[in-house]
Design an enzyme around this catalytic site. Structure first.
Site, mmCIF file in Angstrom:
data_model
loop_
_atom_site.group_PDB
_atom_site.id
_atom_site.type_symbol
_atom_site.label_atom_id
_atom_site.label_comp_id
_atom_site.label_asym_id
_atom_site.label_seq_id
_atom_site.Cartn_x
_atom_site.Cartn_y
_atom_site.Cartn_z
ATOM 1 N N SER A 191 0.848 -1.183 0.000
ATOM 2 C CA SER A 191 0.000 0.000 0.000
ATOM 3 C C SER A 191 0.890 1.241 0.000
ATOM 4 O O SER A 191 1.699 1.424 -0.915
ATOM 5 C CB SER A 191 -0.965 -0.044 1.189
ATOM 6 O OG SER A 191 -2.015 0.880 1.018
ATOM 7 N N ASP A 261 -17.094 -18.066 -11.953
ATOM 8 C CA ASP A 261 -16.212 -18.929 -11.166
ATOM 9 C C ASP A 261 -15.677 -20.110 -11.964
ATOM 10 O O ASP A 261 -14.522 -20.511 -11.817
ATOM 11 C CB ASP A 261 -16.974 -19.432 -9.928
ATOM 12 C CG ASP A 261 -16.082 -20.156 -8.930
ATOM 13 O OD1 ASP A 261 -14.851 -20.120 -9.095
ATOM 14 O OD2 ASP A 261 -16.608 -20.737 -7.966
ATOM 15 N N ASP A 264 -12.164 -20.854 -14.905
ATOM 16 C CA ASP A 264 -10.809 -21.382 -14.751
ATOM 17 C C ASP A 264 -10.789 -22.894 -14.559
ATOM 18 O O ASP A 264 -9.739 -23.467 -14.279
ATOM 19 C CB ASP A 264 -10.096 -20.697 -13.581
ATOM 20 C CG ASP A 264 -10.910 -20.752 -12.289
ATOM 21 O OD1 ASP A 264 -11.666 -21.726 -12.104
ATOM 22 O OD2 ASP A 264 -10.778 -19.830 -11.464
ATOM 23 N N ASP A 268 -14.682 -22.930 -7.009
ATOM 24 C CA ASP A 268 -14.056 -22.862 -5.688
ATOM 25 C C ASP A 268 -14.236 -21.509 -5.007
ATOM 26 O O ASP A 268 -13.622 -21.240 -3.976
ATOM 27 C CB ASP A 268 -12.566 -23.177 -5.779
ATOM 28 C CG ASP A 268 -11.813 -22.211 -6.687
ATOM 29 O OD1 ASP A 268 -12.469 -21.399 -7.384
ATOM 30 O OD2 ASP A 268 -10.571 -22.258 -6.705
ATOM 31 N N ILE A 270 -13.278 -18.678 -6.186
ATOM 32 C CA ILE A 270 -12.157 -17.799 -6.531
ATOM 33 C C ILE A 270 -12.149 -17.593 -8.037
ATOM 34 O O ILE A 270 -12.177 -18.564 -8.805
ATOM 35 C CB ILE A 270 -10.804 -18.395 -6.099
ATOM 36 C CG1 ILE A 270 -10.787 -18.664 -4.592
ATOM 37 C CG2 ILE A 270 -9.659 -17.454 -6.468
ATOM 38 C CD1 ILE A 270 -9.549 -19.414 -4.122
ATOM 39 N N ASP A 406 -8.661 -6.493 -4.585
ATOM 40 C CA ASP A 406 -8.288 -5.369 -3.720
ATOM 41 C C ASP A 406 -9.439 -4.375 -3.631
ATOM 42 O O ASP A 406 -9.958 -3.915 -4.653
ATOM 43 C CB ASP A 406 -7.042 -4.683 -4.274
ATOM 44 C CG ASP A 406 -6.372 -3.768 -3.268
ATOM 45 O OD1 ASP A 406 -7.066 -2.925 -2.673
ATOM 46 O OD2 ASP A 406 -5.147 -3.874 -3.093
ATOM 47 N N HIS A 447 -6.970 -6.258 -0.107
ATOM 48 C CA HIS A 447 -5.847 -5.328 -0.011
ATOM 49 C C HIS A 447 -4.725 -5.867 0.875
ATOM 50 O O HIS A 447 -4.894 -6.045 2.076
ATOM 51 C CB HIS A 447 -6.342 -3.991 0.524
ATOM 52 C CG HIS A 447 -5.322 -2.908 0.486
ATOM 53 N ND1 HIS A 447 -4.745 -2.467 -0.685
ATOM 54 C CD2 HIS A 447 -4.751 -2.170 1.468
ATOM 55 C CE1 HIS A 447 -3.888 -1.503 -0.427
ATOM 56 N NE2 HIS A 447 -3.856 -1.315 0.881
#
Length: 545
Positions: A191, A261, A264, A268, A270, A406, A447
């Site tokens: 940051s 989702d 990929d 999951d 992510i 983020d 973040h």
């Protein structure tokens, strides 16, 4: 007997790291008195034996542990501007078992305070002489009131000067304490800490041999207007555009996952590459008679489009990136919640406008230009020319990471800066960007990967492998170069082996003692992680492509 005792003492005072490296001791700490360091005064030197209670708190950072090896805590007062009478507080933590290197750790937000959490969490346990500064003032990360009215000298200290003078002083302290100059100098920060690292190598390219920077706030003159712009997309809270936390959690987030989702190869929770996700919020449009808590109005859909879009001004000047699909649970804890995130308002009140009554409702695009012109504290760190740092004979290295989810600084900013460096190197030098600068976006990570943020006590580390040896994170699975980004940097600098992936770990509840939830490779940009099959909790079931 006297000779044998002397030889034993000598052997105990050194450790082999290629070259013999002096050790510290309780006696050395208590007797330490640095000499001939201009504008640097020693205020205290305190010895902590191995496994002693280390309980230190300042307004910005704290640590309370009994897990550290033996070290000497050296506290300094560094004059930053003799005419103005300004100074910075800096600490250098000197482990007995020194690895021959220094590690400077950065700060966060507008905060002022030595980052004792990372001195004790990252530097000392791995044998580094750790350096950190309060950047010339004391405050929490969200408080900018110290910058006004017209406290330009303090803002310059925060912008770059306190860090630089601390690096110079910290290296000399290590040299005098161990009676041997550090063989390498490194940096780690996220940051504002990321911005500090980039700023240092841009203006003082010989300060570090390598840096690890996360989600850098390196374009402050654009980051803060973008932050206000994001907030105004949904506020005030009684507007038709406002999106409450429950809607992010229970309506938008699940629909994002439904649409994106599986792209990929694995369901999951992510999104490995949000750039591949063309999220259509219109799928959530309320139909006649539908429960309004389960859908979105047209105004909310319009706000979502703006939130996920890059920010351009009317003349198509690029200002900043947008949010990416995949971090919805954290977004209301960032810039699109209520009340407004405090840092941007303080930035304009005390750093740009010197108007303590200003509120973000008064925002207009003209203050972007004003902020660029003022560049408070020379804090922007956007120079794409890293040649002096990266080229021979210095051969410096940058490892840069950012969470795709983020919620405080768009990951688009990291990609944008990386690409400007890439383009400059290609057009103006014989350097290949991969030879000195590598970017690692982390799927699903919020973040910096930290668990707690300013706005609330909500868990906002993200559904991600968010522990890989960086600052502000839980401990990595291992301190080897495969799992620890700092170790990977050392191996690149010192052995010439560049990383193409780092293996991160997600702990249950983000607490290492609770056990491992899963491991996952973090791939070098522009590649992304793909599922090859097998156990989805194991990094071995994934590859970078």
């Amino acid at each position: 007997m006297v000779l044998l005792a002397a030889l034993a003492l000598l052997a105990a005072s050194t450790t082999v790291l290629g070259d013999a490296t002096a050790r510290g001791s309780e006696a050395a700490c208590k007797q330490f008195s640095p000499s001939n360091i201009q504008d640097v005064a020693l205020t205290a030197a305190t010895y902590f034996p191995a496994n002693a209670r280390v309980d230190i708190t300042n307004v910005f950072s704290s640590i309370n542990t009994t897990d550290l090896p033996a070290f000497c805590r050296v506290e300094l007062k560094i004059t930053t501007n003799a005419t103005a009478g300004s100074y910075a507080i800096t600490e250098v933590w000197l482990p007995d078992a020194w690895n021959g290197r220094t590690l400077t750790v950065g700060n966060g937000g507008l905060g002022g305070g030595v980052t004792v959490s990372d001195l004790g969490g990252v530097a000392v346990p791995q044998g580094f002489a750790g350096i950190s500064t309060n950047t010339g003032h004391n405050s929490t990360s969200g408080d900018g009131s110290w910058g006004g009215p017209h406290n330009d000298n303090a803002i310059v200290d925060w912008g770059w000067r306190a860090v630089h003078l601390s690096v110079v002083a910290g290296k000399e302290i290590a040299k005098q304490y161990y009676r041997q100059a550090p063989k390498r100098s490194y940096y780690a920060g996220c940051s504002t800490g990321g911005r500090q690292g980039l700023k240092e190598i841009q203006i003082f390219p010989d300060s570090f041999d390598g840096i690890v920077v996360g989600s850098p706030a390196n374009w402050m003159s654009h980051l803060q207007p973008w932050s206000v712009h994001m907030s105004l997309n949904v506020l005030p809270a009684n507007s038709l555009c406002f999106i409450p936390q429950s809607t992010w959690d229970n309506v938008i987030g699940p629909e994002v996952m439904r649409q994106c989702d599986a792209l990929d190869g694995l369901l999951d929770g992510i999104i490995n590459d949000p750039r591949a996700c063309s999220f259509r919020p219109e799928a959530l449009t309320c139909t006649p008679g539908q429960n309004m808590s389960t859908c979105l109005t047209e105004d909310q859909i319009g706000a979502l489009h703006r939130i996920f879009a890059d920010y351009y001004e009317a003349d198509q000047t690029y200002i900043f990136g947008g949010y990416q699909p995949g971090g919805e649970k954290a977004y209301a804890t960032g810039l699109v919640g209520n009340p407004p995130f405090p840092l941007p308002q303080d930035w304009f009140r005390f750093f740009v406008l010197n108007d303590t009554q200003w509120t973000q409702d008064e925002y207009n695009a003209s203050i972007i230009t004003l902020g660029e012109q003022l560049n408070p504290g020379q804090s922007d760190a956007i120079t794409p020319n890293l040649t002096a740092f990266a080229d021979a004979p210095h051969n410096g290295k940058v490892l840069h990471y950012v969470g795709w989810a983020d919620q405080l600084i768009s990951p688009g900013n990291s990609v944008h800066y990386y690409e400007t460096v890439h383009a400059f190197a290609r057009a103006n030098t014989s350097l290949a960007v991969d030879d000195f600068y590598r970017l690692f976006p982390v799927p699903g990570m919020n973040h910096c990967g930290v668990r707690r943020m300013l706005r609330s006590n909500a868990d906002v580390g993200g559904q991600a492998a968010n522990a890989f040896g960086a600052v502000m994170q839980p401990q990595p699975l291992s301190h080897d170069a495969e799992h620890n980004i700092l170790a990977a940097l050392l191996r690149w600098v010192e052995d010439g082996v560049a990383p193409s992936a780092i293996v991160g770990v997600k702990y249950k509840n983000d607490v290492p003692s609770d056990g491992v939830a899963f491991t996952r490779p973090i791939c070098k940009y522009p590649s992304t992680v793909r599922f090859r099959g097998g156990d989805p909790s194991s990094a071995k079931s994934f590859f970078c492509a």
